[in-house]
Write an enzyme that holds these catalytic residues in place. Structure first.
Site, PDB file in Angstrom:
ATOM      1  N   THR A  37      48.826  25.571  59.665  1.00 34.59           N
ATOM      2  CA  THR A  37      48.384  26.631  60.557  1.00 34.59           C
ATOM      3  C   THR A  37      48.737  27.994  59.959  1.00 34.59           C
ATOM      4  O   THR A  37      49.723  28.110  59.235  1.00 34.59           O
ATOM      5  CB  THR A  37      49.039  26.501  61.948  1.00 34.59           C
ATOM      6  OG1 THR A  37      50.470  26.564  61.808  1.00 34.59           O
ATOM      7  CG2 THR A  37      48.708  25.162  62.606  1.00 34.59           C
ATOM      8  N   VAL A  76      52.323  29.324  60.591  1.00 34.15           N
ATOM      9  CA  VAL A  76      53.474  28.656  59.982  1.00 34.15           C
ATOM     10  C   VAL A  76      53.215  28.364  58.504  1.00 34.15           C
ATOM     11  O   VAL A  76      53.930  28.838  57.633  1.00 34.15           O
ATOM     12  CB  VAL A  76      53.835  27.345  60.726  1.00 34.15           C
ATOM     13  CG1 VAL A  76      54.960  26.605  60.010  1.00 34.15           C
ATOM     14  CG2 VAL A  76      54.230  27.641  62.177  1.00 34.15           C
ATOM     15  N   CYS A  77      52.163  27.613  58.218  1.00 32.90           N
ATOM     16  CA  CYS A  77      51.955  27.100  56.860  1.00 32.90           C
ATOM     17  C   CYS A  77      51.315  28.110  55.911  1.00 32.90           C
ATOM     18  O   CYS A  77      51.447  27.970  54.694  1.00 32.90           O
ATOM     19  CB  CYS A  77      51.094  25.839  56.906  1.00 32.90           C
ATOM     20  SG  CYS A  77      51.791  24.566  57.983  1.00 32.90           S
ATOM     21  N   THR A  78      50.594  29.103  56.446  1.00 33.71           N
ATOM     22  CA  THR A  78      49.932  30.089  55.591  1.00 33.71           C
ATOM     23  C   THR A  78      50.786  31.335  55.413  1.00 33.71           C
ATOM     24  O   THR A  78      50.921  31.847  54.297  1.00 33.71           O
ATOM     25  CB  THR A  78      48.562  30.493  56.179  1.00 33.71           C
ATOM     26  OG1 THR A  78      47.839  29.328  56.537  1.00 33.71           O
ATOM     27  CG2 THR A  78      47.752  31.305  55.189  1.00 33.71           C
ATOM     28  N   PRO A  81      54.022  31.303  52.567  1.00 33.58           N
ATOM     29  CA  PRO A  81      53.671  31.371  51.149  1.00 33.58           C
ATOM     30  C   PRO A  81      52.922  32.651  50.781  1.00 33.58           C
ATOM     31  O   PRO A  81      53.115  33.188  49.686  1.00 33.58           O
ATOM     32  CB  PRO A  81      52.812  30.129  50.906  1.00 33.58           C
ATOM     33  CG  PRO A  81      52.495  29.565  52.227  1.00 33.58           C
ATOM     34  CD  PRO A  81      53.496  30.087  53.193  1.00 33.58           C
TER      35      PRO A  81
END
Length: 195
Positions: free
Chosen positions: A114, A117-119, A122
């Site tokens: 998502t 969170v995940c994008t 990084p």
């Protein structure tokens, strides 16, 4: 500030956690739209022969496997995908960071699930490391519109450029008159337009 176009010769595609379970948590845009856009980016990378790095997190858990279509579109990248063992910021995974460096590109097109969170993490790391990052907002999403908006705003404030799938693909193509441009227009862009 001068504009230098993202091209297949100077950019790489990073797809982060386009997993069936993770994508099911997204409510900021429809699942099928997000999936179509992520697969369009993968297909454009294949047609343009642009480096692509895929990663997933905990595929054997609720996050689930990566989209099966990615194995058909980008088989080598799919087989080489970095399987993270729960590391939230993909750039904290040495294998993913090494795969990004191995592309040799300083311009990165990033889509993830998502976004909140995940994008976001990084992307913040990549911008901090001096990469030019274009985040494809409609090839990822978050559990809610507010969460998605906050993540996109945070990434943009840090220096990432926000973009859409069609905009990024058009920038990469540069001309619809090239063989690659014609193929992308006919196979990806035209079929995705509302009838």
């Amino acid at each position: 500030m001068s504009f230098e176009r993202y091209t297949a010769d100077n950019a790489a595609l990073l797809l982060i956690d386009h997993q069936v379970g993770t994508m099911g948590w997204v409510r900021s845009l429809p699942f099928e739209e997000m999936k179509r856009n992520a697969l369009m980016l993968a297909q454009a990378a294949r047609i343009l022969k642009m480096p692509a790095v895929l990663t997933s997190s905990m595929e054997d858990y609720a996050q689930g496997p990566l989209l099966a279509e990615l194995a058909d579109i980008l088989p080598a990248a799919f087989d080489a995908r970095v399987k993270r063992a729960g590391i939230v910021n993909a750039m904290d995974d040495p294998d993913f960071a090494a795969a990004v460096r191995a592309t040799g590109r300083k311009k990165l097109i990033v889509a993830g699930v998502t976004n909140d969170v995940c994008t976001v993490f990084p992307v913040l790391s990549l911008v901090g490391m001096g990469y030019q990052v274009q985040v494809i907002a409609d090839a990822g999403g978050s559990p809610g519109k507010l969460a998605d908006n906050m993540a996109l705003r945070r990434m943009e404030k840090a220096g990432a450029t926000l973009s859409s799938t069609n905009q990024a693909i058009a920038e990469l193509v540069g001309s619809w008159a090239t063989p690659e441009g014609r193929e992308i227009a006919q196979r990806l862009i035209m079929p995705s337009m509302p009838q």
